[in-house]
Enzyme design. Structure first.
Site, short mmCIF file in Angstrom:
data_model
loop_
_atom_site.label_atom_id
_atom_site.label_comp_id
_atom_site.label_asym_id
_atom_site.label_seq_id
_atom_site.Cartn_x
_atom_site.Cartn_y
_atom_site.Cartn_z
N LYS A 67 -2.30 -10.49 -6.00
CA LYS A 67 -3.11 -9.19 -6.17
C LYS A 67 -3.05 -8.51 -4.81
O LYS A 67 -4.12 -7.71 -4.58
CB LYS A 67 -4.43 -9.48 -6.65
N SER A 68 -2.18 -8.73 -3.90
CA SER A 68 -2.11 -8.07 -2.73
C SER A 68 -1.24 -6.86 -2.63
O SER A 68 -0.92 -6.46 -1.54
CB SER A 68 -2.01 -9.04 -1.45
N THR A 71 3.87 -6.32 -6.33
CA THR A 71 4.88 -5.62 -7.00
C THR A 71 5.34 -4.37 -6.25
O THR A 71 6.48 -4.02 -6.37
CB THR A 71 4.11 -5.14 -8.48
N TRP A 72 4.52 -3.78 -5.51
CA TRP A 72 4.81 -2.79 -4.45
C TRP A 72 6.02 -3.25 -3.60
O TRP A 72 6.97 -2.58 -3.37
CB TRP A 72 3.61 -2.20 -3.91
N HIS A 130 4.10 -17.10 -3.84
CA HIS A 130 2.66 -16.69 -3.42
C HIS A 130 2.27 -18.18 -2.43
O HIS A 130 1.15 -18.27 -2.09
CB HIS A 130 1.69 -16.88 -4.51
N TYR A 218 -1.78 -4.05 3.04
CA TYR A 218 -1.76 -3.11 1.75
C TYR A 218 -2.39 -1.72 2.28
O TYR A 218 -1.82 -0.75 1.95
CB TYR A 218 -2.52 -3.93 0.44
N ARG A 284 -2.73 -1.02 -12.32
CA ARG A 284 -4.08 -0.92 -12.84
C ARG A 284 -4.58 0.48 -12.30
O ARG A 284 -4.40 1.46 -12.81
CB ARG A 284 -5.10 -2.03 -12.33
N LYS A 285 -5.09 0.40 -10.92
CA LYS A 285 -5.40 1.60 -10.22
C LYS A 285 -4.80 2.00 -8.87
O LYS A 285 -4.66 3.10 -8.37
CB LYS A 285 -7.00 1.65 -9.87
N GLY A 286 -4.46 0.82 -8.27
CA GLY A 286 -3.53 1.05 -6.94
C GLY A 286 -4.36 1.66 -6.12
O GLY A 286 -3.82 2.49 -5.12
P1 A3P Z 1 -5.43 -2.75 -8.57
O1 A3P Z 1 -5.73 -3.89 -9.56
O2 A3P Z 1 -6.43 -2.66 -7.42
O3 A3P Z 1 -5.12 -1.53 -9.21
P2 A3P Z 1 0.13 -7.67 -7.14
O4 A3P Z 1 1.31 -6.88 -7.26
O5 A3P Z 1 0.09 -8.30 -5.87
O6 A3P Z 1 -0.33 -8.30 -8.58
O7 A3P Z 1 -1.05 -6.57 -7.03
C1 A3P Z 1 -1.47 -5.91 -7.90
C2 A3P Z 1 -2.23 -4.69 -7.33
O8 A3P Z 1 -1.38 -3.70 -6.76
C3 A3P Z 1 -3.01 -3.87 -8.35
O9 A3P Z 1 -4.06 -3.38 -7.88
C4 A3P Z 1 -1.90 -2.66 -8.66
O10 A3P Z 1 -2.39 -1.43 -9.49
C5 A3P Z 1 -1.32 -2.42 -7.51
N1 A3P Z 1 -0.23 -1.77 -7.17
C6 A3P Z 1 0.95 -2.21 -8.30
N2 A3P Z 1 2.02 -1.38 -7.88
C7 A3P Z 1 1.61 -0.70 -6.86
C8 A3P Z 1 2.12 0.53 -6.07
N3 A3P Z 1 3.81 0.75 -6.41
N4 A3P Z 1 1.71 0.93 -4.98
C9 A3P Z 1 0.37 0.68 -4.70
N5 A3P Z 1 -0.13 -0.43 -5.26
C10 A3P Z 1 0.25 -1.01 -6.57
#
Ligand code: A3P
Length: 318
Positions: A67-68, A71-72, A130, A218, A284-286
């Site tokens: 969750k850091s 995906t990005w 991870h 991030y 989710r919110k990003g």
């Molecule tokens: P939030 O739950 O705070 O919205 P991971 O990819 O490590 O699982 O982390 C997921 C978090 O990254 C989520 O945060 C998600 O919304 C956010 N995220 C996913 N894609 C993103 C992107 N392209 N740019 C910025 N944040 C992103």
């Protein structure tokens, strides 16, 4: 750790029974193995990855605490790596979730149901995990492979994981669980936790071998995406040329990989992964600082104290 990687499922189950275990309320079992909390679903893959992975010097491994911003980071690394292979309008990212373009070693490669053999990946291989630094396979530490590590404020990591766990387990959001889960997180009991050990190990590694370990935050990426995208591309050995910069290629990469763009793509909005979970759970919110909508001042105080204590003298803060 013996030769767990060659164990049968039944033998692995027997080993798990001997390890300390804690349950995340939504039903995930975490096992305490060699000082870290691992999810039972990946345990087989974690051991097998540790035992069998042979790193190559050309490998690039993306590593995060869950969750850091994995995906990005996967989207960015894929796009930087392939920017000369496809026009942006035809990028595989437009139709494929980033997690299916860059695979997790302990899941899709070494997990119970692998989908790809490493031998089938062309070099340079771009992979993800991870795993904590101290638990990486020896060949990774001995080789010249490069690691990009991305970390995030622990409060946002915690809240992001709460929502992720709820989606994965298909349970409604229950605010009354936050306190219990927060206590677990602060005791170090979190997926791949403790959080601070994970971050600190990679922070130290990045200072010892800056040419091999790139440490990103991030929040910094959000604040100044252009500079950090340049740093990432340079570290990957694929710096943007002056011509590319003047043509706005960095902006194109960032636009394609942006939260707003990815979240609205058909694949990420309406499709599911091989385990039947919606890809939308990764978007989710990003935002930075969403924790403030969920945590109390006393929780903030507890986390701040904990982080000050754990990161004291490291030069790292959140
Ligand atoms: P939030 O739950 O705070 O919205 P991971 O990819 O490590 O699982 O982390 C997921 C978090 O990254 C989520 O945060 C998600 O919304 C956010 N995220 C996913 N894609 C993103 C992107 N392209 N740019 C910025 N944040 C992103």
């Amino acid at each position: 750790c013996g030769d767990y990687g060659r164990m049968s499922e039944e033998e692995m189950e027997e080993v798990l029974k001997t390890l300390p275990m804690e349950k995340i309320p939504e039903g995930f079992d975490l096992y305490f193995y060699e000082g870290r909390w691992y999810p039972s679903i990946f345990f087989h893959g974690i051991i097998s990855f540790q035992q069998h992975f042979k790193a190559q010097d050309a490998d690039l491994i993306l590593i995060t605490f869950p969750k850091s911003g994995t995906t990005w980071l996967k989207a960015l690394a894929f796009t930087i790596e392939n920017r000369k292979n496809y026009p942006f309008s035809e990028s595989p990212l437009l139709t494929t979730n980033p997690h299916d373009l860059i695979l997790f070693l302990e899941d899709e490669i070494y997990g119970k149901n692998p989908i790809l053999k490493l031998e089938d990946l062309p070099s340079p291989r771009v992979l993800a995990t991870h795993m904590p630094h101290s638990a990486l396979p020896t060949s990774m530490k001995e080789s010249n492979c490069r690691v990009v590590y991305m970390c995030r404020n622990p409060l946002d990591v915690f809240i992001s994981f709460r929502h992720f766990a709820i989606t994965l387990s298909n349970t409604p959001f229950d605010p009354s669980l936050i306190e219990e889960c927060f206590d677990m997180f602060c005791r170090g009991v979190s997926i791949y936790g403790p959080f601070w050990d994970h971050v600190l190990e990679y922070w130290k590694a990045s200072r010892e071998r800056p040419d091999k370990v790139l440490f990103l935050k991030y929040e910094d990426m959000k604040e100044d995406p252009i500079s950090h995208c340049k740093v990432l591309a340079k570290f990957m050995g694929l710096p943007f040329s002056v011509e590319e910069e003047s043509q706005g290629v960095i902006e194109e990469v960032l636009k394609l990989c942006s939260f707003d763009n990815l979240k609205d793509l058909e694949v990420n909005k309406n499709e599911k992964n091989r385990n039947g979970h919606p890809y939308s759970m990764f978007f989710r919110k990003g935002e930075v600082g969403d924790w403030a909508n969920f945590l109390t001042p006393s929780m903030l105080e507890r986390m701040n104290k904990l982080m000050e204590e754990k990161f004291a003298g490291s030069g790292l803060n959140f």
